[in-house]
Motif scaffolding. Sequence first.
Motif, PDB file in Angstrom:
ATOM      1  N   PHE A   1      59.604   1.704 -79.787  1.00  0.00           N
ATOM      2  CA  PHE A   1      60.842   0.993 -80.113  1.00  0.00           C
ATOM      3  C   PHE A   1      62.003   1.973 -80.178  1.00  0.00           C
ATOM      4  CE2 PHE A   1      59.204   1.619 -84.553  1.00  0.00           C
ATOM      5  CZ  PHE A   1      60.235   2.414 -85.047  1.00  0.00           C
ATOM      6  N   LEU A   2      63.198   1.440 -79.977  1.00  0.00           N
ATOM      7  CA  LEU A   2      64.439   2.181 -80.132  1.00  0.00           C
ATOM      8  C   LEU A   2      65.376   1.263 -80.907  1.00  0.00           C
ATOM      9  CD1 LEU A   2      65.863   4.858 -79.375  1.00  0.00           C
ATOM     10  CD2 LEU A   2      66.853   3.643 -77.435  1.00  0.00           C
TER      11      LEU A   2
ATOM     12  N   ARG B   1      70.660  -2.938 -81.000  1.00  0.00           N
ATOM     13  CA  ARG B   1      70.545  -2.410 -79.636  1.00  0.00           C
ATOM     14  C   ARG B   1      69.074  -2.286 -79.226  1.00  0.00           C
ATOM     15  NH1 ARG B   1      74.905   1.180 -81.276  1.00  0.00           N
ATOM     16  NH2 ARG B   1      73.442   2.870 -81.628  1.00  0.00           N
ATOM     17  N   GLY B   2      68.195  -2.902 -79.960  1.00  0.00           N
ATOM     18  CA  GLY B   2      66.773  -2.783 -79.668  1.00  0.00           C
ATOM     19  C   GLY B   2      66.048  -4.109 -79.748  1.00  0.00           C
TER      20      GLY B   2
ATOM     21  N   LYS C   1      60.157  -8.813 -78.981  1.00  0.00           N
ATOM     22  CA  LYS C   1      59.181  -9.328 -78.023  1.00  0.00           C
ATOM     23  C   LYS C   1      57.976  -8.382 -77.919  1.00  0.00           C
ATOM     24  CE  LYS C   1      58.770 -11.497 -73.589  1.00  0.00           C
ATOM     25  NZ  LYS C   1      59.455 -12.175 -72.526  1.00  0.00           N
ATOM     26  N   ASN C   2      58.246  -7.079 -77.868  1.00  0.00           N
ATOM     27  CA  ASN C   2      57.160  -6.103 -77.742  1.00  0.00           C
ATOM     28  C   ASN C   2      56.230  -6.094 -78.945  1.00  0.00           C
ATOM     29  OD1 ASN C   2      58.300  -5.404 -75.305  1.00  0.00           O
ATOM     30  ND2 ASN C   2      59.315  -3.579 -76.104  1.00  0.00           N
ATOM     31  N   TYR C   3      56.744  -6.477 -80.099  1.00  0.00           N
ATOM     32  CA  TYR C   3      55.934  -6.528 -81.321  1.00  0.00           C
ATOM     33  C   TYR C   3      55.430  -7.937 -81.625  1.00  0.00           C
ATOM     34  CZ  TYR C   3      56.443  -1.678 -82.746  1.00  0.00           C
ATOM     35  OH  TYR C   3      56.349  -0.302 -82.816  1.00  0.00           O
ATOM     36  N   GLY C   4      55.763  -8.894 -80.766  1.00  0.00           N
ATOM     37  CA  GLY C   4      55.228 -10.244 -80.902  1.00  0.00           C
ATOM     38  C   GLY C   4      55.809 -11.058 -82.032  1.00  0.00           C
TER      39      GLY C   4
ATOM     40  N   ALA D   1      67.608  -8.096 -87.757  1.00  0.00           N
ATOM     41  CA  ALA D   1      68.760  -8.218 -86.866  1.00  0.00           C
ATOM     42  C   ALA D   1      70.063  -7.895 -87.584  1.00  0.00           C
ATOM     43  CB  ALA D   1      68.826  -9.626 -86.289  1.00  0.00           C
ATOM     44  N   ASP D   2      69.992  -7.624 -88.890  1.00  0.00           N
ATOM     45  CA  ASP D   2      71.201  -7.324 -89.651  1.00  0.00           C
ATOM     46  C   ASP D   2      71.907  -6.101 -89.090  1.00  0.00           C
ATOM     47  OD1 ASP D   2      71.059  -9.250 -91.929  1.00  0.00           O
ATOM     48  OD2 ASP D   2      69.140  -8.232 -92.234  1.00  0.00           O
ATOM     49  N   LEU D   3      73.227  -6.110 -89.165  1.00  0.00           N
ATOM     50  CA  LEU D   3      73.977  -4.913 -88.831  1.00  0.00           C
ATOM     51  C   LEU D   3      73.635  -3.817 -89.842  1.00  0.00           C
ATOM     52  CD1 LEU D   3      77.484  -6.382 -87.979  1.00  0.00           C
ATOM     53  CD2 LEU D   3      75.777  -5.474 -86.387  1.00  0.00           C
TER      54      LEU D   3
END
Length: 169
Positions: free
Chosen positions: A28-29, A110-111, A116-119, A85-87
């Motif tokens: 992740f990034l 920005r990631g 999706k990658n973590y389901g 998703a919080d800033l």
Amino acid sequence: MSGAIKFNEEPILVENDLPQIGQSLPFFLLVNHALEDISLDAFRGKRKIINIFPSIDTPTSAQSVRQLDAIAAGLDNTVVLNVSADLPFAMSRFYDEEKLGHVTNLSTMRGRDMLKNYGVLMVTSKLAGLSARALMVADENDTVLHVELVNDLTSEPDYQAAIASLENT
């Protein structure tokens, strides 16, 4: 693969191809409090508890952050990563107001591919695009030890099961 969780009895479809026990965590990034990109590699050599939730501005999410901050205070070589998703500004405000000192807050601003990658990406309901609530644990080598997708967004994860997975390493 998809599955369903609930929010106030309303079913929500989640794209939940969750990491499996024994697999490596996906890359992740994400973004930290200083708006810097932070990858999974930044936590190499540390055990990880990854607390994924929709927003710090919900009572259940706020309580999970408080609970895991208290738990993290007693864990060696372990980082707790709060992902939402919080800033970063909102997460930092909460962190400061609550006087937390043992967790790291990361934003998907920005990631978003991490969801999706973590389901954990919710794909239906008014909350589509946010993450479902999940708790994951990995060892120093990023091997998954514990995965929980919480069935109802208003419920907290099973902290004891997550901590127990660390005790076996």
